[in-house]
Design an enzyme around this catalytic site. Structure first.
Site, PDB file in Angstrom:
ATOM      1  N   GLN A  11     -60.544   1.817   8.035  1.00  0.00           N
ATOM      2  CA  GLN A  11     -61.997   1.645   8.052  1.00  0.00           C
ATOM      3  C   GLN A  11     -62.568   1.762   6.640  1.00  0.00           C
ATOM      4  OE1 GLN A  11     -63.465   3.480  11.525  1.00  0.00           O
ATOM      5  NE2 GLN A  11     -65.613   3.146  11.054  1.00  0.00           N
ATOM      6  N   SER A  95     -54.835   5.168   8.833  1.00  0.00           N
ATOM      7  CA  SER A  95     -55.627   5.570   9.994  1.00  0.00           C
ATOM      8  C   SER A  95     -55.571   4.486  11.075  1.00  0.00           C
ATOM      9  CB  SER A  95     -57.058   5.897   9.561  1.00  0.00           C
ATOM     10  OG  SER A  95     -57.779   6.500  10.605  1.00  0.00           O
ATOM     11  N   LEU A  96     -56.676   3.791  11.370  1.00  0.00           N
ATOM     12  CA  LEU A  96     -56.618   2.743  12.397  1.00  0.00           C
ATOM     13  C   LEU A  96     -55.570   1.693  12.059  1.00  0.00           C
ATOM     14  CD1 LEU A  96     -57.918  -0.410  12.091  1.00  0.00           C
ATOM     15  CD2 LEU A  96     -59.815   0.952  11.271  1.00  0.00           C
ATOM     16  N   ARG A 120     -60.765   4.021  20.812  1.00  0.00           N
ATOM     17  CA  ARG A 120     -60.661   5.004  19.728  1.00  0.00           C
ATOM     18  C   ARG A 120     -61.970   5.094  18.950  1.00  0.00           C
ATOM     19  NH1 ARG A 120     -58.846   4.978  14.238  1.00  0.00           N
ATOM     20  NH2 ARG A 120     -57.445   6.697  13.665  1.00  0.00           N
ATOM     21  N   HIS A 204     -60.743  12.682  11.267  1.00  0.00           N
ATOM     22  CA  HIS A 204     -59.533  13.384  10.824  1.00  0.00           C
ATOM     23  C   HIS A 204     -59.777  14.862  10.520  1.00  0.00           C
ATOM     24  CE1 HIS A 204     -57.246   9.718  10.921  1.00  0.00           C
ATOM     25  NE2 HIS A 204     -58.192   9.120  10.228  1.00  0.00           N
ATOM     26  N   GLN A 253     -52.838  12.060  14.971  1.00  0.00           N
ATOM     27  CA  GLN A 253     -53.484  11.415  13.825  1.00  0.00           C
ATOM     28  C   GLN A 253     -55.008  11.495  13.895  1.00  0.00           C
ATOM     29  OE1 GLN A 253     -55.091   7.891  13.960  1.00  0.00           O
ATOM     30  NE2 GLN A 253     -53.583   6.710  12.805  1.00  0.00           N
TER      31      GLN A 253
END
Length: 316
Positions: A11, A95-96, A120, A204, A253
């Site tokens: 992102q 991440s994503l 998510r 996170h 995660q």
């Protein structure tokens, strides 16, 4: 060509117009965007191509959109005879981007990856009321100093290291007041800059536990195959390839640290990777790679011209 790893952006790499040139040039890209639209029951591709920017930036939109562009690049490369299995030893995603990496490596179907990322994004947004959480970039501090800043700033509230993006670029996440304290403390400890980030939730960190629970439920419903090459996981900075293990790490995660510096370091040392190839929107990971592993080659592939150049390079 030297050993490569394919990496997938997270992102912040989204931009209005993303994927539009790919869709215009390649039927394989158009097919990806159509399939993602069908999976989500809406024309996300229209928001990607035309905006508005504030709608694209919403977490629930940005996440599947970024995956879609990465997969469009992969599918076009495959159509030109460049398979991931033959040209990458590992995949990794920020991440994503792990979902993009796993979709590219065959763990998830494209439709499942789109729906998982929509879930998510929505779950991460809902986990913390707007205004109650924040994130800040601490620039010019090493990881240990950033951890010390977070610990000092917490004062009983959540203040965690969220992203170790590159040497001197650490992001902290948590309760708004604690993150604001961290910004001031970091300046006193020699940070070149410390600034709040324009994000809608504290990603996170432990405040994301409701989102982790939502992903545990969502991932339990989805078929997962072993990836054709191992994933270097964010929370481990080490390779994994067993579906049950991947599922667990994807859950962890959501609240865990994105150990990107360590992941790229592992790839370029123990992993023997000499060429880091970023697939999808933007060039963020390519810039980070040049800071983390300056001796490795790093390149970004997001446009038709990039694809043609990469295919020509492989044929050389």
């Amino acid at each position: 060509m030297s050993i490569s790893a394919f990496t997938f952006p997270g992102q912040g790499s989204q931009a209005v117009g993303m994927g539009k040139d790919l869709a215009a040039a390649f039927p394989e890209a158009r097919a990806v965007f159509h399939e993602v639209d069908e999976a989500l029951g809406e024309r996300l591709s229209a928001t990607m191509f035309e905006g508005p920017e504030d709608i694209l930036r919403l977490t629930e939109n940005a996440q599947p959109a970024l995956m879609a562009v990465s997969m469009a690049v992969i599918r076009v490369l495959e159509a030109k005879g460049v398979s991931l299995k033959d040209h990458a030893k590992y995949v990794a995603g920020h991440s994503l981007g792990e979902y993009s990496a796993l979709c590219a490596a065959g763990t998830f179907s494209l439709a499942d990856a789109a729906r998982l990322l929509r879930t998510r994004g929505q779950a991460m947004q809902k986990a913390v009321p707007v205004g109650h959480g924040a994130m800040a970039a601490l620039l010019g501090l090493d990881l240990d100093t950033a951890k010390a800043v977070a610990a000092e700033a917490a004062q009983g509230e959540v203040c965690d290291v969220a992203n170790d993006n590159a040497p001197g670029q650490v992001v902290v996440s948590g309760a708004t007041a604690a993150i604001e304290r961290a910004v001031e403390i970091a300046k006193g400890k020699g940070a070149k800059r410390a600034l709040l980030l324009p994000v809608s939730a504290p990603f996170h960190c432990s405040m994301m536990q409701p989102a982790a629970d939502a992903m545990q439920a969502a991932l339990a419903e989805v078929e997962m195959k072993a990836p054709v090459v191992p994933l270097v996981a964010n929370v481990l900075a080490a390779p994994i390839s067993v579906p049950a293990d991947i599922r667990q790490r994807l859950i962890e995660q959501v609240t865990g640290v994105v150990r990107w510096t360590e992941s790229v370091t592992w790839l370029t040392t123990a992993g023997g990777v000499a060429n880091l190839v970023e697939l999808g929107s933007g060039k963020v990971l390519t810039g980070l790679a040049k800071r983390i592993a300056p001796d490795a080659s790093a390149q970004a592939i997001s446009s038709p011209a990039d694809i043609d150049a990469f295919v020509a390079q492989l044929g050389a």
